[in-house]
Design an enzyme around this catalytic site. Structure first.
Site, PDB file in Angstrom:
ATOM      1  N   CYS A 382       0.839  -1.205   0.000  1.00  9.23           N
ATOM      2  CA  CYS A 382       0.000   0.000   0.000  1.00  9.23           C
ATOM      3  C   CYS A 382       0.875   1.256   0.000  1.00  9.23           C
ATOM      4  CB  CYS A 382      -1.003  -0.047   1.152  1.00  9.23           C
ATOM      5  SG  CYS A 382      -2.504   0.851   0.732  1.00  9.23           S
ATOM      6  N   HIS A 508      -3.711  -4.976   0.380  1.00  6.60           N
ATOM      7  CA  HIS A 508      -3.136  -5.518   1.617  1.00  6.60           C
ATOM      8  C   HIS A 508      -3.163  -7.050   1.599  1.00  6.60           C
ATOM      9  CE1 HIS A 508      -2.797  -1.805   4.024  1.00  6.60           C
ATOM     10  NE2 HIS A 508      -3.794  -1.385   3.264  1.00  6.60           N
ATOM     11  N   GLU A 510      -1.540  -9.079   3.343  1.00 11.92           N
ATOM     12  CA  GLU A 510      -1.428  -9.655   4.692  1.00 11.92           C
ATOM     13  C   GLU A 510      -2.800 -10.008   5.277  1.00 11.92           C
ATOM     14  OE1 GLU A 510      -1.055  -6.528   3.872  1.00 11.92           O
ATOM     15  OE2 GLU A 510      -1.588  -5.115   5.462  1.00 11.92           O
TER      16      GLU A 510
HETATM   17  N1  GLN Z   1      -1.976   6.704   2.755  1.00 13.69           N
HETATM   18  C1  GLN Z   1      -2.086   5.938   1.563  1.00 13.69           C
HETATM   19  C2  GLN Z   1      -3.449   6.078   0.908  1.00 13.69           C
HETATM   20  O1  GLN Z   1      -4.401   6.472   1.536  1.00 13.69           O
HETATM   21  C3  GLN Z   1      -1.764   4.474   1.821  1.00 13.69           C
HETATM   22  C4  GLN Z   1      -2.733   3.810   2.738  1.00 13.69           C
HETATM   23  C5  GLN Z   1      -2.229   2.487   3.263  1.00 13.69           C
HETATM   24  O2  GLN Z   1      -1.036   2.218   3.265  1.00 13.69           O
HETATM   25  N2  GLN Z   1      -3.119   1.656   3.745  1.00 13.69           N
HETATM   26  O3  GLN Z   1      -3.589   5.783  -0.257  1.00 13.69           O
END
Ligand code: GLN
Length: 539
Positions: A382, A508, A510
Site C-alpha cells: 500500500c 493488503h 497480509e
Molecule cells: N496513505 C495511503 C493512501 O491512503 C496508503 C494507505 C495504506 O497504506 N493503507 O492511499
C-alpha cells in the site's frame, strides 16, 4: 445446514490483553477440526462507529474484510485460525448499535415509546447475535472489554437474556480470567478470579467454563479451590498457560479436553477431530530449518499490534518455507542518507509497511533506493508500494519532485486521488475498502509466479492511487505494471523485472494470509529472501 446453532458467549475478567480473541479463535478451530461449521461475532464496547478512524497506537491494526468492514483486529485471528471469511456482520461496536437504534427512533419507528438500554439496545444486540442462528453449528460471541466496565453492561445483559431464552443445551458461558503468580509469596492467587466471577454473577451470568490464564501450572488443588469458590465443575476450570506461539493455544486447550467438555455440555455428539494439518503447521513454526531477517520499515514500530497481520503472514509464509522470519524493526523517521546502509546491513529482505501521512516518507524512500540498488528483495504494501513508485520516479526517471498528493500537491504527483475522490471531506469509511478483483498481466511476472493465477482478489484500504498520467513515463524506464483492475484503469501491482524480487502492491495481501496455507506473495517474498540469505552466507 443445522436448524439451530449452539451459542458460546466468551467474556473476560480481571484485566485486558489476556487473549480473548485467540481463545475464541482457538475454540473455533477445535470445533472446526471436529467437522462443525463455526463463526465468531465480536462486540466492541466503545462508542466509535468503527475502528477505521482510530489511532493505530491505541487500537492496533484496522482489519478489513472482503465486504469492506473496517473492523477489530481479532477478526484477523478468526480468519487466520478458522480459514473462513468474516463480514461486516461479524463485528459490531456499541457506537454502531446505538447509532442504529437512534436512527430508528428518529424515523419514528418506536411509536413514541421511551427508548431505553433495556429493551431497545439489548434487543438490537440480540438481533445481531441471532442473525447467525441456523447458519452455523456454533456461533461464538466474543464480548470485548472486561466484566464490570460501564460500557460492556448492555452486552452482558443481552447475553444473559439470550442464554436464558436459548436454554442450557444451546448456550454456554465461558469466562477468561487471570490467576497471577505472586513471586514473593511463591503462590498463585485465585482472589481476582473469584471477584471477576462474582461480578459476572451480579449480572446474572453463571460461567460454565473458566479459562484461567496463568504463567504457572494450576495443579489439582488450585483448580478445586477455584471450582468451589466460583461454582464451576472442577474439570471445567481450565488452565491457559502462556504459549510459545498463539498457534499452540488450540492444542493446549485440547489437552485439557475443552472441546469435549463443550460438546458434552451442549449435547453435541463427539466426533473424532482431524489434528494432523494443524500440528504439522505448528511443528514447522516451532522448529524450522532456516532463519532469515526481514527489515520492516514503518512509523508505528513502537506498537507492534499496528502490523499484526503482516507479522502473522510472515509466520505462515515462514512455515511454508521451513524458515523462521526474524523481523528487524526500522523506524522510517530515523533513516538518513548517512545511516541507511548501516541500518539495513544484514537484512535478507525489506518490507515497507502501509501507513498514512507524510511522516517518515523520506526515510522509506532511502531504504527502497538502497535495496533496489543492492538487489535485496523488496516488498511494498500500500503506502510501501506508493513509495516504491515515488522512489523510481525520482531516482530512475529523474522526476526529482515526484511525490504523492497526500504529502504535497505539485505537478509530479505520481500518486494522486482519483478525480471522483477529490471532493470527499468525511474521514470515516470513505476510502477504497474491501476486496477488488485484480488481473495479472503476464505469466512472466513475479506476481504471476507467486499466484499462479491471472485472476486474483485482494483487500484494499487507501485513498490514493497510481496516477495514470505518469504511466507511460514510468513504464518506459522499466517499471512493470504487473497487476491492474480488470478494466485496466487502476494500477494494483508494480515490479522491477531485472531485480531479484521487487514487488509493490496497492492492496493488503497480509489480510488474506491464513495459518496453514500462507499468502502467495508472502511465500514468494520469504522464498526470495531465503535464497538471498543462503547466497550471502555462501559468499
Ligand atoms: N496513505 C495511503 C493512501 O491512503 C496508503 C494507505 C495504506 O497504506 N493503507 O492511499
Amino acid at each position: 445446514m443445522p436448524k439451530t446453532s449452539k451459542y458460546l458467549f466468551i467474556t473476560g475478567g480481571v484485566l485486558s490483553s489476556l487473549g480473548k480473541g485467540i481463545a475464541s479463535a482457538s475454540i473455533g478451530l477445535l470445533l472446526k477440526q471436529r467437522g462443525h461449521s463455526v463463526t465468531v461475532l465480536k462486540f466492541d464496547p466503545y462508542i466509535n462507529v468503527d475502528p477505521g478512524t482510530m489511532n493505530p497506537y491505541q487500537h492496533g491494526e484496522v482489519y478489513v474484510t472482503d465486504d469492506g468492514a473496517e473492523s477489530d483486529l481479532d477478526l484477523g485471528h478468526y480468519e487466520r485460525f478458522l480459514d473462513v471469511n468474516m463480514t461486516k456482520a461479524n463485528n459490531a461496536t456499541a457506537g454502531q448499535v446505538y447509532f442504529e437504534v437512534i436512527q430508528r427512533e428518529r424515523r419514528g419507528e418506536y411509536l413514541g415509546k421511551t427508548v431505553q438500554v433495556i429493551p431497545h439496545i439489548t434487543d438490537e444486540l440480540k438481533r445481531r447475535m441471532l442473525a447467525f442462528d441456523g447458519k452455523f453449528d456454533f456461533v461464538i460471541i466474543e464480548i470485548g472489554g472486561t466484566v464490570g466496565d460501564i460500557e460492556s453492561l448492555p452486552f452482558m445483559e443481552a447475553s444473559r437474556q439470550l442464554t436464558l431464552e436459548l436454554g442450557r443445551r444451546r448456550a454456554l458461558n465461558i469466562h477468561l480470567t487471570y490467576v497471577p503468580y505472586i513471586r514473593s509469596a511463591g503462590e498463585l492467587k485465585t482472589k481476582p478470579t473469584q471477584h471477576s466471577v462474582k461480578t459476572l454473577m451480579e449480572f446474572g451470568i453463571m460461567p460454565d467454563i473458566l479459562l484461567c490464564r496463568s504463567e504457572m501450572k494450576l495443579g489439582r488443588e488450585m483448580r478445586q479451590k477455584i471450582a468451589l469458590f466460583c461454582n464451576v465443575e472442577e474439570r471445567s476450570v481450565i488452565e491457559a498457560l502462556d504459549a510459545e506461539t498463539i498457534y499452540d493455544v488450540p492444542q493446549m486447550f485440547a489437552k485439557r479436553n475443552l472441546d469435549d467438555i463443550i460438546c458434552e455440555k451442549l449435547n453435541v455428539r463427539k466426533r473424532v477431530p482431524e489434528l494432523d494439518t494443524w500440528s504439522r503447521f505448528t511443528h514447522r513454526v516451532r522448529s524450522p530449518k532456516h532463519s532469515i531477517t526481514i527489515g520492516l520499515a514503518g512509523k508505528y514500530i513502537q506498537y507492534k499490534d499496528s502490523y499484526k497481520s503482516i507479522l502473522e503472514a510472515f509466520i505462515h509464509a515462514g512455515a511454508v518455507n521451513n524458515t523462521r522470519v526474524n523481523v528487524r524493526w526500522i523506524d522510517s523517521e530515523e533513516i538518513t542518507q548517512a545511516t541507511v546502509a548501516e541500518q539495513l546491513d544484514g537484512i535478507d529482505g525489506l518490507l515497507v509497511a502501509p501507513g498514512f501521512g507524510s511522516r517518515g516518507i523520506e526515510g522509506k524512500l532511502l531504504a527502497i533506493q538502497y535495496v533496489r540498488e543492492q538487489n535485496i528483495p523488496f516488498f511494498g504494501i500500500c503506502l510501501g508500494m506508493q513509495c516504491a513508485v515515488i522512489e523510481f520516479a525520482r531516482n530512475v526517471v529523474g522526476l526529482t519532485k515526484a511525490t504523492s498528493s497526500e504529502f504535497k500537491k505539485n505537478d509530479q504527483n505520481v500518486i494522486d486521488l482519483l478525480p471522483e475522490q477529490k471532493h470527499i471531506t468525511d474521514k470515516g469509511g470513505t476510502m477504497r475498502l474491501g476486496a477488488y478483483p485484480c488481473h495479472i498481466a503476464s505469466k512472466r511476472t513475479q506476481a504471476y509466479k507467486a499466484y499462479r493465477n491471472e485472476h486474483i482478489s485482494e483487500r484494499h484500504r487507501h485513498r490514493y492511487e497510481f496516477n495514470n498520467d505518469f504511466r507511460d513515463t514510468l513504464t518506459a524506464k522499466g517499471l512493470v505494471i504487473s497487476g491492474t483492475s480488470p478494466d485496466g484503469r487502476l494500477v494494483e501491482i508494480v515490479e522491477l523485472p531485472h531485480h531479484r524480487w521487487f514487488v509493490g502492491v496497492q492492496f493488503h495481501p497480509e489480510l488474506k494470509s491464513r495459518a496453514v496455507t500462507g499468502h502467495p506473495l508472502f511465500i514468494a517474498f520469504v522464498k526470495a529472501s531465503l535464497a538471498h540469505h543462503l547466497e550471502s552466507i555462501d559468499a
